[in-house]
Design an enzyme around this catalytic site. Structure first.
Site, PDB file in Angstrom:
ATOM      1  N   TYR A   1      48.903  53.308  52.445  1.00  0.00           N
ATOM      2  CA  TYR A   1      50.108  52.689  51.730  1.00  0.00           C
ATOM      3  C   TYR A   1      50.725  53.576  50.681  1.00  0.00           C
ATOM      4  O   TYR A   1      52.014  53.790  50.930  1.00  0.00           O
ATOM      5  CB  TYR A   1      49.718  51.268  51.256  1.00  0.00           C
TER       6      TYR A   1
ATOM      7  N   VAL B   1      46.370  38.079  46.380  1.00  0.00           N
ATOM      8  CA  VAL B   1      45.808  37.192  45.608  1.00  0.00           C
ATOM      9  C   VAL B   1      46.408  35.828  45.238  1.00  0.00           C
ATOM     10  O   VAL B   1      45.702  34.868  45.453  1.00  0.00           O
ATOM     11  CB  VAL B   1      45.604  37.842  43.964  1.00  0.00           C
TER      12      VAL B   1
HETATM   13  N1  UDP Z   1      42.170  39.508  44.045  1.00  0.00           N
HETATM   14  C1  UDP Z   1      41.288  38.743  43.683  1.00  0.00           C
HETATM   15  N2  UDP Z   1      40.894  37.712  44.478  1.00  0.00           N
HETATM   16  C2  UDP Z   1      41.381  37.693  45.818  1.00  0.00           C
HETATM   17  C3  UDP Z   1      42.494  38.613  46.039  1.00  0.00           C
HETATM   18  C4  UDP Z   1      42.811  39.656  45.233  1.00  0.00           C
HETATM   19  O1  UDP Z   1      40.739  38.754  42.366  1.00  0.00           O
HETATM   20  O2  UDP Z   1      41.437  36.480  46.475  1.00  0.00           O
HETATM   21  C5  UDP Z   1      42.670  40.713  43.007  1.00  0.00           C
HETATM   22  C6  UDP Z   1      42.769  42.146  43.841  1.00  0.00           C
HETATM   23  O3  UDP Z   1      41.745  42.853  43.452  1.00  0.00           O
HETATM   24  C7  UDP Z   1      43.857  42.604  42.725  1.00  0.00           C
HETATM   25  C8  UDP Z   1      44.575  41.466  42.334  1.00  0.00           C
HETATM   26  O4  UDP Z   1      44.072  40.528  42.621  1.00  0.00           O
HETATM   27  O5  UDP Z   1      43.405  43.204  41.514  1.00  0.00           O
HETATM   28  C9  UDP Z   1      46.028  41.663  43.264  1.00  0.00           C
HETATM   29  O6  UDP Z   1      45.802  41.879  44.563  1.00  0.00           O
HETATM   30  P1  UDP Z   1      46.601  41.674  45.753  1.00  0.00           P
HETATM   31  O7  UDP Z   1      45.686  41.811  47.053  1.00  0.00           O
HETATM   32  O8  UDP Z   1      47.573  40.600  45.583  1.00  0.00           O
HETATM   33  O9  UDP Z   1      47.704  42.934  45.542  1.00  0.00           O
HETATM   34  P2  UDP Z   1      47.809  44.264  44.657  1.00  0.00           P
HETATM   35  O10 UDP Z   1      48.521  44.115  43.838  1.00  0.00           O
HETATM   36  O11 UDP Z   1      46.419  45.010  44.493  1.00  0.00           O
HETATM   37  O12 UDP Z   1      48.495  45.258  45.937  1.00  0.00           O
END
Ligand code: UDP
Length: 333
Positions: A167, A209
């Site tokens: 990505y 998240v």
């Molecule tokens: N995350 C979390 N719980 C969840 C999903 C994601 O703690 O159920 C964390 C993930 O590890 C990251 C942050 O939330 O640190 C944001 O994750 P997301 O998948 O939304 O997108 P990113 O900003 O990492 O691309």
């Protein structure tokens, strides 16, 4: 100032979260929209939603993979082709679990797909110089940043050889392709770097998240926190993002502009906000392993956006945006 007014647009990734909101906003302006998606991560319900729009006669949906040659363009009526002033290349998986599952498609849609979109945009002569293309780049091009907030001038800290690189590096390649295209072909295409955005019509199963925690709360399940929850993100409500995208599209800016919200939260704070929306439930928090290469912090420096897209600035607070998204999710249950 509106230099390139949107008179008609192709939106790739139209069944996706941001793409479908973009189509909706364009239809609200009664602009003809050619919406393209192959439903690899987008939702059919997002296209169904658009087909019920009061201006749905201005919508033409095409089911196609934009990595393949754009043969379908022959099916666009001549009057529509004449009006196309913009191509929004927004097709791409965007959530870490999905872009990792669809790793090759992610690489190709941001390279070959973008190449096809650029060639299509340049082939449109209705505006005198072809259509203006807007590419959805991402805060991920900054990787796991050493500076905070991240200005556009920061070159980033990205692992080119890891599970996020399909990505991050594809988007970085997309930026390089767009830059080179403008440089060599003297075009005026542009790109926005989109930071974490959320809102209604996100795919509840995509794993990002905000929607993950809201879905868990709705279903009375424990909220999952990856790692210790001290990593930060800055969450932008979809309406604020779209306002910025459209202002950018109608300008003649070709340099990258960050779009997002610059209020930063730890993931633990986000979980607490979600909990407080569901105060009547006894929601617990459970810890899960932190995914590899997960960025520690992320917050946009919005100085350039506020200056160039004035009077744009994000307006919807996290509690308000969460409330609106949660309401939508409850209805979906
Ligand atoms: N995350 C979390 N719980 C969840 C999903 C994601 O703690 O159920 C964390 C993930 O590890 C990251 C942050 O939330 O640190 C944001 O994750 P997301 O998948 O939304 O997108 P990113 O900003 O990492 O691309």
């Amino acid at each position: 100032m509106s230099v390139f007014q949107v008179k008609g647009a192709v939106v790739t990734g139209a069944a996706g979260f941001i793409g479908s909101h973009l189509c909706d906003a364009l239809l609200n302006r009664n602009v003809p929209v050619v919406a393209v998606d192959n439903f690899s991560t987008g939702m059919r319900s997002n296209i169904d939603f658009l087909t019920k729009h009061a201006n749905a006669r201005s919508l033409k949906f095409i089911e196609a993979d934009v990595i393949e040659p754009w043969q379908w363009q022959k099916s666009i009526p001549h009057e529509w082709m004449q009006k196309l002033s913009h191509v929004f290349h927004f097709a791409s998986p965007a959530s870490p679990p999905l872009y990792q599952e669809l790793a090759f498609s992610t690489l190709w849609v941001n390279s070959l797909g973008l190449k096809n979109a650029l060639e299509f945009a340049d082939s449109l002569k209705s505006t005198g110089c072809g259509a203006r293309l807007i590419f959805s780049s991402t805060s991920e091009i900054y990787g796991d940043p050493e500076v905070s907030p991240q200005p556009e001038s920061y070159w980033g800290r990205v692992n080119s050889f890891g599970i996020r690189s399909c990505y991050d590096e594809a988007k970085r390649f997309g930026e390089a392709l767009l830059f080179t295209h403008n440089w060599k072909k003297k075009t005026q295409h542009g790109l926005v770097r989109i930071f974490n955005t959320y809102g209604p019509r996100m795919n509840p199963h995509d794993g990002r998240v905000v929607i993950n925690l809201l879905k868990q709360a709705r279903d009375n399940e424990p909220l999952t926190i990856y790692g210790d929850g001290s990593q930060t993100r800055s969450f932008c409500y979809i309406d604020d993002l779209l306002d910025g995208v459209l202002r950018y599209a109608e300008s003649d800016i070709t340099e990258p502009v960050n779009l997002g919200n610059d209020v930063e939260f730890t993931i633990l704070e986000l979980a607490e906000r979600v909990r407080s929306l569901h105060a009547n439930k006894k929601l617990t928090i459970i810890r899960q392993p932190l995914p590899k290469d997960d960025p520690r912090q992320r917050r946009p420096d919005l100085s350039r956006a506020k200056q160039l897209l004035s009077p744009w600035c994000p307006k919807v607070s996290l509690p308000e945006g969460l409330r609106r998204t949660s309401e939508w999710l409850e209805q979906k249950a």
